[in-house]
Design a protein around this motif. Sequence first.
Motif, PDB file in Angstrom:
ATOM      1  N   ARG A  66       6.535   8.269   7.507  1.00  0.00           N
ATOM      2  CA  ARG A  66       5.976   6.924   7.620  1.00  0.00           C
ATOM      3  C   ARG A  66       6.588   5.985   6.599  1.00  0.00           C
ATOM      4  NH1 ARG A  66      -0.379   7.501   8.506  1.00  0.00           N
ATOM      5  NH2 ARG A  66      -0.066   6.581  10.551  1.00  0.00           N
ATOM      6  N   GLU A  67       6.824   4.771   7.034  1.00  0.00           N
ATOM      7  CA  GLU A  67       7.339   3.744   6.128  1.00  0.00           C
ATOM      8  C   GLU A  67       6.199   2.919   5.536  1.00  0.00           C
ATOM      9  OE1 GLU A  67       9.999   2.239   3.788  1.00  0.00           O
ATOM     10  OE2 GLU A  67      10.451   3.833   5.208  1.00  0.00           O
ATOM     11  N   LYS A  68       5.113   2.744   6.298  1.00  0.00           N
ATOM     12  CA  LYS A  68       3.920   2.033   5.814  1.00  0.00           C
ATOM     13  C   LYS A  68       2.841   3.078   5.540  1.00  0.00           C
ATOM     14  CE  LYS A  68       5.150  -2.348   6.891  1.00  0.00           C
ATOM     15  NZ  LYS A  68       4.775  -3.633   6.460  1.00  0.00           N
ATOM     16  N   PHE A  90       0.313  -6.421  -1.265  1.00  0.00           N
ATOM     17  CA  PHE A  90       1.043  -5.218  -0.883  1.00  0.00           C
ATOM     18  C   PHE A  90       0.652  -4.688   0.488  1.00  0.00           C
ATOM     19  CE2 PHE A  90       0.973  -5.357  -5.495  1.00  0.00           C
ATOM     20  CZ  PHE A  90       2.304  -5.193  -5.788  1.00  0.00           C
ATOM     21  N   GLY A  91      -0.557  -5.014   0.927  1.00  0.00           N
ATOM     22  CA  GLY A  91      -1.036  -4.523   2.215  1.00  0.00           C
ATOM     23  C   GLY A  91      -2.428  -5.066   2.499  1.00  0.00           C
ATOM     24  N   ARG A  92      -3.107  -4.450   3.474  1.00  0.00           N
ATOM     25  CA  ARG A  92      -4.452  -4.876   3.848  1.00  0.00           C
ATOM     26  C   ARG A  92      -5.474  -4.071   3.056  1.00  0.00           C
ATOM     27  NH1 ARG A  92      -2.059  -3.235   8.115  1.00  0.00           N
ATOM     28  NH2 ARG A  92      -3.611  -1.624   8.522  1.00  0.00           N
ATOM     29  N   GLY A 105      -1.117  -0.095   4.979  1.00  0.00           N
ATOM     30  CA  GLY A 105       0.098  -0.801   5.338  1.00  0.00           C
ATOM     31  C   GLY A 105       0.993  -1.130   4.155  1.00  0.00           C
ATOM     32  N   VAL A 106       0.934  -0.329   3.114  1.00  0.00           N
ATOM     33  CA  VAL A 106       1.772  -0.549   1.930  1.00  0.00           C
ATOM     34  C   VAL A 106       3.167   0.026   2.197  1.00  0.00           C
ATOM     35  CG1 VAL A 106       2.065  -0.052  -0.530  1.00  0.00           C
ATOM     36  CG2 VAL A 106      -0.221  -0.413   0.408  1.00  0.00           C
ATOM     37  N   GLU A 110       7.204  -0.137  -2.126  1.00  0.00           N
ATOM     38  CA  GLU A 110       6.362  -0.930  -3.031  1.00  0.00           C
ATOM     39  C   GLU A 110       5.354  -0.091  -3.819  1.00  0.00           C
ATOM     40  OE1 GLU A 110       6.501  -4.388  -3.508  1.00  0.00           O
ATOM     41  OE2 GLU A 110       8.387  -4.135  -2.446  1.00  0.00           O
ATOM     42  N   LEU A 111       5.371   1.210  -3.665  1.00  0.00           N
ATOM     43  CA  LEU A 111       4.377   2.046  -4.349  1.00  0.00           C
ATOM     44  C   LEU A 111       4.450   1.921  -5.863  1.00  0.00           C
ATOM     45  CD1 LEU A 111       4.348   5.351  -2.265  1.00  0.00           C
ATOM     46  CD2 LEU A 111       2.561   3.610  -2.435  1.00  0.00           C
TER      47      LEU A 111
END
Length: 129
Positions: A66-68, A90-92, A105-106, A110-111
């Motif tokens: 997974r990318e997200k 960064f996400g929801r 959805g990160v 970006e982690l």
Amino acid sequence: MSDAVPSAAAAPDAPRPGPLGTIARMVLRSTQGRVVLALLAAWLVYEGWLSAAAPGKVVGEFPADREKLAVLVTLPFPPERFHVLVFQRFGRVSGTDGTTVEVRGVPRTELVRLARPYWVSRVEPLKQP
């Protein structure tokens, strides 16, 4: 021949420092300049520490396909609105529970950036039921 001491006019002039050398000398001589340099050095050390500590806060096995990602971000205190707004970059944000925030959805890339703030204790994968 005369044993007279050569005059100062006959001695070659010493090279004059350039404008940067003059400015550096002025800054180092003033107390305010040294304080500003010390604060700048402290800020650089702090930023370096944040960057060095961030990868160690990302723990657990994230799905490789997974990318997200869906992650749990743990703080040492209950999150406030400010923290939720930062994580929304960064996400929801799908909820909070105690001192953790669920962010979905990160992007995988970006982690480490998500873990960089000093008030983030850890970032781990969200356990999917």
